[in-house]
Design an enzyme around this catalytic site. Structure first.
Site, short mmCIF file in Angstrom:
data_model
loop_
_atom_site.label_atom_id
_atom_site.label_comp_id
_atom_site.label_asym_id
_atom_site.label_seq_id
_atom_site.Cartn_x
_atom_site.Cartn_y
_atom_site.Cartn_z
N ASN A 159 9.98 -1.55 11.16
CA ASN A 159 9.51 -3.00 10.32
C ASN A 159 10.67 -4.03 11.00
OD1 ASN A 159 9.45 -5.35 8.41
ND2 ASN A 159 7.72 -4.04 7.70
N SER A 189 3.63 -3.60 9.35
CA SER A 189 3.62 -4.78 8.98
C SER A 189 3.16 -4.69 7.32
CB SER A 189 2.25 -5.51 9.62
OG SER A 189 2.19 -6.92 9.35
N GLU A 190 3.99 -5.17 6.48
CA GLU A 190 3.84 -4.85 5.15
C GLU A 190 2.78 -5.38 4.24
OE1 GLU A 190 6.65 -6.48 6.55
OE2 GLU A 190 7.68 -7.49 4.85
N ASN A 191 1.92 -6.42 4.93
CA ASN A 191 0.91 -6.75 4.47
C ASN A 191 -0.31 -5.60 4.63
OD1 ASN A 191 1.06 -7.45 7.21
ND2 ASN A 191 -0.60 -8.92 7.02
N SER A 229 1.25 0.40 1.73
CA SER A 229 2.04 -0.09 2.60
C SER A 229 3.60 0.25 2.12
CB SER A 229 1.94 -1.38 2.82
OG SER A 229 2.68 -2.07 3.84
#
Lengths: 219, 216
Positions: free
Chosen positions: A25, A48-50, A90
């Protein structure tokens, strides 16, 4: 050294820490540059943390999809090994130790590996977003930042004075001047950048650095 | 069959003092038609749970522009300068929460759990006022569940029974919020016939969905 050159030097050095197959990340801003400098034969999976794995490059305008953005809200693509999920999954990926490495910027890092990067009292608050989870959850935490602040003050300090993002989680600090490993006994200076000197690095660091002069490598 | 109605009809029972979850991440995956209907309705004094306050004029940012919130549970307000100003001046109570903690609080709320234990935030301002519990030598914060009166969500497609699928990163908080509110309203791009979405591909089971609204 120009600002952009410093950022590229840091990104290139961070890239050497990443291994083929790593789940990574990259924080918003300079850390995203790291993806441009991976070693030959190294392919990583960007988280991607979304809510997806497999971030690809920025799309050409006509191929952009409004529903496909990175955690900074920028339009991106998804690679053929990619997959999508919700926010709970996530962050389970993050907190559960399934991210090998995260690369973030910092306001301050200290001798205990404490990190402050989300808030400056008296300045407008933006919120921590996913940073606190990433720093607690990823297996390896690399801080990528310029060695000193624009006003010349140190960012690597004995003890953070700003509100913490996480306690004792930082593993490696990579700056335009040095590479510093954080161990239980303190900060180990392991590399200095070409065009800088040991004396300059020590002077720009407001914390005790452990090193043996003969073993310091140049990057 | 789930009832399909207009955005304005869908939000008519939302009143001041209620708690509303709204899906989206910086505006992506936010039900723009439902937020717009809430703006037009002008309901004030809302408690909103959402990942971020987006940007001025975008997504949940419109509720900030229109000063319709009294409390905001969120992880990020950096895109909307007015949120930071309102927080500083005490006009709006903002509970800043790490994004993964917010997600788990919502998941816990919808899953019948009394909370979750997370290491995130230990040793930071986030731990203030929270119980700390040690399990196998590691310290965790007890984070309590979040629930809401309404969830306003965005999905890609629904079948007529409310089974939902999402598109790329527009999924984000929507599936977990669908489980954590008394009334769940979903704006979709298309409503398809029963059986069109393979049971194996359904992300959100239709039993969570109360109303569908056709958006863009």
């Amino acid at each position: 050294m120009a600002q952009m050159d410093k950022r590229i030097r840091i990104a290139k050095r961070v890239a050497k820490e990443l291994h083929d197959g790593d789940v990574v990340n990259l924080g918003i801003g300079m850390p995203t540059l790291v993806a441009n400098y991976l070693s030959h034969g190294v392919s990583i999976v960007l988280h991607s943390e979304n809510g997806f794995l497999g971030i690809g490059p920025e799309p050409q305008a006509e191929l952009a999809d409004k529903d496909l953005v990175n955690a900074g809200g920028k339009l991106v693509t998804i690679q053929e090994n990619g997959c999508c999920f919700d926010s709970a999954m996530s962050f389970a990926i993050i907190r559960g130790g399934h991210v090998d490495t995260t690369v973030l910027g910092a306001l301050e890092v200290d001798e205990q590996g404490n990190l402050a990067n989300w808030m400056v009292p008296g300045k407008r608050i933006s919120g921590m977003g996913g940073a606190m989870d990433l720093v607690v959850g990823a297996k390896k935490i690399i801080i990528a930042m310029e060695h000193i602040n624009k006003d010349g003050t140190a960012k690597i300090v004995k003890q953070c004075s700003l509100p913490l993002t996480a306690q004792a989680e930082v593993d490696l600090i990579i700056t335009d001047m040095a590479v510093i490993a954080v161990h239980k006994d303190g900060l180990h200076l392991i590399e200095i950048a070409e065009s800088t000197t040991l004396e300059e690095v020590v002077a720009a660091t407001n914390a005790h650095l452990l090193f043996s002069e003969d073993n310091i490598r140049i990057f | 069959m789930v009832k399909i109605c207009t955005a304005n009809e869908a939000v008519k029972d939302i009143s001041g003092g209620m708690c509303i979850m709204i899906g989206g991440f910086l505006g992506v995956g936010t039900p723009d038609g439902l937020v717009q209907a809430l703006v037009e309705k002008g309901t004030k004094n809302l408690t909103v749970i959402t990942n971020d306050s987006a940007f001025p004029g975008v997504g949940v940012g419109k509720l900030q522009d229109n000063k319709q919130m009294s409390t905001l549970y969120t992880s990020y307000i950096g895109g909307h300068p007015e949120s930071g100003r309102c927080m500083e001046e005490g006009e709006l109570k903002i509970v800043l929460t790490p994004q993964g903690t917010l997600a788990e609080q919502i998941r816990a709320g919808g899953s019948g759990l009394g909370g979750v234990l997370t290491p995130t935030g230990v040793g930071t301002m986030v731990e203030e006022g929270k119980s700390k519990i040690v399990v196998a030598d590691r310290t965790y914060l007890l984070e309590e569940p979040l629930k809401a009166d309404f969830a306003l969500l965005k999905a890609y497609k629904a079948d007529c029974h409310g089974n939902l699928i999402y598109h790329f990163s527009a999924r984000n908080f929507n599936p977990i919020m669908a489980m954590a509110a008394k009334t769940v309203i979903v704006e979709v791009e298309e409503v398809v016939a029963a059986g069109t979405i393979e049971p194996d591909n359904v992300i959100t089971p239709g039993i969570f969905v109360d109303l569908l609204v056709k958006g863009r």
